[in-house]
Design a protein around this motif. Sequence first.
Motif, PDB file in Angstrom:
ATOM      1  N   ARG A 177       0.813  -1.208   0.000  1.00  0.00           N
ATOM      2  CA  ARG A 177       0.000   0.000   0.000  1.00  0.00           C
ATOM      3  C   ARG A 177       0.849   1.262   0.000  1.00  0.00           C
ATOM      4  N   GLY A 178       2.108   1.136   0.408  1.00  0.00           N
ATOM      5  CA  GLY A 178       3.026   2.281   0.400  1.00  0.00           C
ATOM      6  C   GLY A 178       4.239   1.971  -0.462  1.00  0.00           C
ATOM      7  N   THR A 179       5.210   2.866  -0.445  1.00  0.00           N
ATOM      8  CA  THR A 179       6.414   2.680  -1.243  1.00  0.00           C
ATOM      9  C   THR A 179       7.505   1.978  -0.457  1.00  0.00           C
ATOM     10  N   TYR A 180       7.661   2.348   0.799  1.00  0.00           N
ATOM     11  CA  TYR A 180       8.720   1.788   1.623  1.00  0.00           C
ATOM     12  C   TYR A 180       8.147   1.243   2.926  1.00  0.00           C
ATOM     13  N   LEU A 181       8.917   0.365   3.517  1.00  0.00           N
ATOM     14  CA  LEU A 181       8.628  -0.045   4.885  1.00  0.00           C
ATOM     15  C   LEU A 181       9.168   1.005   5.843  1.00  0.00           C
ATOM     16  N   PRO A 182       8.673   1.024   7.056  1.00  0.00           N
ATOM     17  CA  PRO A 182       9.343   1.848   8.069  1.00  0.00           C
ATOM     18  C   PRO A 182      10.793   1.416   8.204  1.00  0.00           C
ATOM     19  N   GLN A 183      11.656   2.310   8.569  1.00  0.00           N
ATOM     20  CA  GLN A 183      13.078   1.979   8.662  1.00  0.00           C
ATOM     21  C   GLN A 183      13.283   0.809   9.622  1.00  0.00           C
ATOM     22  N   THR A 184      14.049  -0.155   9.187  1.00  0.00           N
ATOM     23  CA  THR A 184      14.258  -1.361   9.971  1.00  0.00           C
ATOM     24  C   THR A 184      15.752  -1.549  10.218  1.00  0.00           C
ATOM     25  N   TYR A 185      16.136  -2.710  10.701  1.00  0.00           N
ATOM     26  CA  TYR A 185      17.522  -2.968  11.077  1.00  0.00           C
ATOM     27  C   TYR A 185      17.985  -4.263  10.413  1.00  0.00           C
ATOM     28  N   ILE A 186      19.255  -4.597  10.625  1.00  0.00           N
ATOM     29  CA  ILE A 186      19.849  -5.767   9.995  1.00  0.00           C
ATOM     30  C   ILE A 186      20.408  -6.705  11.066  1.00  0.00           C
ATOM     31  N   VAL A 187      20.240  -8.012  10.848  1.00  0.00           N
ATOM     32  CA  VAL A 187      20.825  -9.025  11.718  1.00  0.00           C
ATOM     33  C   VAL A 187      21.668  -9.961  10.851  1.00  0.00           C
ATOM     34  N   GLN A 188      22.644 -10.613  11.482  1.00  0.00           N
ATOM     35  CA  GLN A 188      23.550 -11.506  10.767  1.00  0.00           C
ATOM     36  C   GLN A 188      23.347 -12.954  11.187  1.00  0.00           C
ATOM     37  N   GLU A 189      23.557 -13.844  10.244  1.00  0.00           N
ATOM     38  CA  GLU A 189      23.668 -15.268  10.523  1.00  0.00           C
ATOM     39  C   GLU A 189      24.837 -15.805   9.702  1.00  0.00           C
ATOM     40  N   GLU A 190      25.679 -16.623  10.351  1.00  0.00           N
ATOM     41  CA  GLU A 190      26.860 -17.151   9.683  1.00  0.00           C
ATOM     42  C   GLU A 190      26.696 -18.633   9.407  1.00  0.00           C
ATOM     43  N   MET A 191      27.088 -19.019   8.205  1.00  0.00           N
ATOM     44  CA  MET A 191      27.007 -20.401   7.752  1.00  0.00           C
ATOM     45  C   MET A 191      28.383 -20.872   7.310  1.00  0.00           C
ATOM     46  N   VAL A 192      28.601 -22.183   7.412  1.00  0.00           N
ATOM     47  CA  VAL A 192      29.838 -22.770   6.926  1.00  0.00           C
ATOM     48  C   VAL A 192      29.501 -23.965   6.055  1.00  0.00           C
ATOM     49  N   VAL A 193      30.235 -24.132   4.966  1.00  0.00           N
ATOM     50  CA  VAL A 193      30.032 -25.254   4.055  1.00  0.00           C
ATOM     51  C   VAL A 193      30.540 -26.533   4.702  1.00  0.00           C
ATOM     52  N   THR A 194      29.712 -27.583   4.668  1.00  0.00           N
ATOM     53  CA  THR A 194      30.100 -28.855   5.281  1.00  0.00           C
ATOM     54  C   THR A 194      30.339 -29.964   4.261  1.00  0.00           C
ATOM     55  N   GLY A 195      29.941 -29.790   3.027  1.00  0.00           N
ATOM     56  CA  GLY A 195      30.167 -30.842   2.041  1.00  0.00           C
ATOM     57  C   GLY A 195      29.333 -30.655   0.791  1.00  0.00           C
ATOM     58  N   ARG A 196      29.651 -31.445  -0.213  1.00  0.00           N
ATOM     59  CA  ARG A 196      28.973 -31.373  -1.509  1.00  0.00           C
ATOM     60  C   ARG A 196      27.722 -32.255  -1.494  1.00  0.00           C
ATOM     61  N   LEU A 197      26.673 -31.770  -2.132  1.00  0.00           N
ATOM     62  CA  LEU A 197      25.428 -32.527  -2.282  1.00  0.00           C
ATOM     63  C   LEU A 197      25.288 -32.960  -3.738  1.00  0.00           C
ATOM     64  N   ARG A 198      24.952 -34.244  -3.943  1.00  0.00           N
ATOM     65  CA  ARG A 198      24.814 -34.745  -5.305  1.00  0.00           C
ATOM     66  C   ARG A 198      23.411 -35.267  -5.603  1.00  0.00           C
ATOM     67  N   ASN A 199      22.726 -35.763  -4.587  1.00  0.00           N
ATOM     68  CA  ASN A 199      21.355 -36.251  -4.783  1.00  0.00           C
ATOM     69  C   ASN A 199      20.386 -35.113  -4.520  1.00  0.00           C
ATOM     70  N   MET A 200      19.897 -34.485  -5.584  1.00  0.00           N
ATOM     71  CA  MET A 200      19.058 -33.303  -5.455  1.00  0.00           C
ATOM     72  C   MET A 200      17.583 -33.631  -5.256  1.00  0.00           C
ATOM     73  N   ARG A 201      17.155 -34.826  -5.633  1.00  0.00           N
ATOM     74  CA  ARG A 201      15.733 -35.152  -5.567  1.00  0.00           C
ATOM     75  C   ARG A 201      15.226 -35.230  -4.140  1.00  0.00           C
ATOM     76  N   GLN A 202      16.109 -35.518  -3.202  1.00  0.00           N
ATOM     77  CA  GLN A 202      15.685 -35.599  -1.811  1.00  0.00           C
ATOM     78  C   GLN A 202      15.331 -34.233  -1.238  1.00  0.00           C
ATOM     79  N   LEU A 203      15.652 -33.165  -1.957  1.00  0.00           N
ATOM     80  CA  LEU A 203      15.403 -31.809  -1.471  1.00  0.00           C
ATOM     81  C   LEU A 203      14.032 -31.274  -1.870  1.00  0.00           C
ATOM     82  N   GLY A 204      13.272 -32.041  -2.631  1.00  0.00           N
ATOM     83  CA  GLY A 204      11.950 -31.580  -3.032  1.00  0.00           C
ATOM     84  C   GLY A 204      11.980 -30.887  -4.384  1.00  0.00           C
ATOM     85  N   PRO A 205      10.812 -30.749  -5.026  1.00  0.00           N
ATOM     86  CA  PRO A 205      10.769 -30.216  -6.391  1.00  0.00           C
ATOM     87  C   PRO A 205      11.154 -28.748  -6.506  1.00  0.00           C
TER      88      PRO A 205
END
Length: 256
Positions: A177-205
């Motif tokens: 209904r408007g152009t912008y949201l009220p001014q908000t803030y930012i939060v962080q989340e950190e991730m680390v790679v644990t390995g390669r995935l090869r079977n993609m079908r188990q992740l859903g369509p």
Amino acid sequence: MVKITFQSVSAQKPEKDQDADKITVPQAHGRLVPLMKPRKPFPTGLCCLAISLVIFTLGLVLPSIYIYRYYFMSQQIPEDSLFHCRVIYEDSVYAPLRGRQELEENVSIYLEENYEQISIPVPHFGGSDPADIVHDFQRGLTAYYDIALDKCYITELNTTAVMPPRSLWELLVNVKRGTYLPQTYIVQEEMVVTGRLRNMRQLGPFIHRLCFGKETYRLRRRNQRQRIERRETKKCHRIRHFENTFVVETIICDRF
């Protein structure tokens, strides 16, 4: 003297026996029974062929219905579930860009399938990568496709940071209904790679469609201690996205 005599032959033919057409076989005790014609064998081969054709047809029809439902019907989203968002937020974590920043993204919400898809274009300022994100609430998974790296990353859905489709839809309807949201803030989340995935079908369509043909890796969240001890020399990249009342910066590091 020898006497020669001739026996007269009757001109009449003997009457045809009414039972002459019957073929009889002698049986024990002198009883005669009619010989029955053998029955035709049941067409077992034809029956097996028909069953095989039915199974083959079902094998073609059922996957076609599945593909049409999840790969084509899911793309036909109503206009009231498509949103273009521009969010103003206060950046207090990335030193070169501290201050008021703007985040732009396109959001598609699929209420029936219970998932969200977010497309983040190339940002106007550095510090974040363009990306496509899928939050699959049915499977409890999130997929980040980093467009700059051409790689996919899969992790467990963070329901604390990501609103479910119905709640996010209601929020964005109000934002629309408007152009912008009220001014908000930012939060962080950190991730680390644990390995390669090869079977993609188990992740859903939905995630399979996003990450098909791309290098795909598993992610694990770092705890607070690991964040403090993390060395700045590690290779990390950032994706900033909006799916709540605040902006989330997801930091993905290749290794510890």
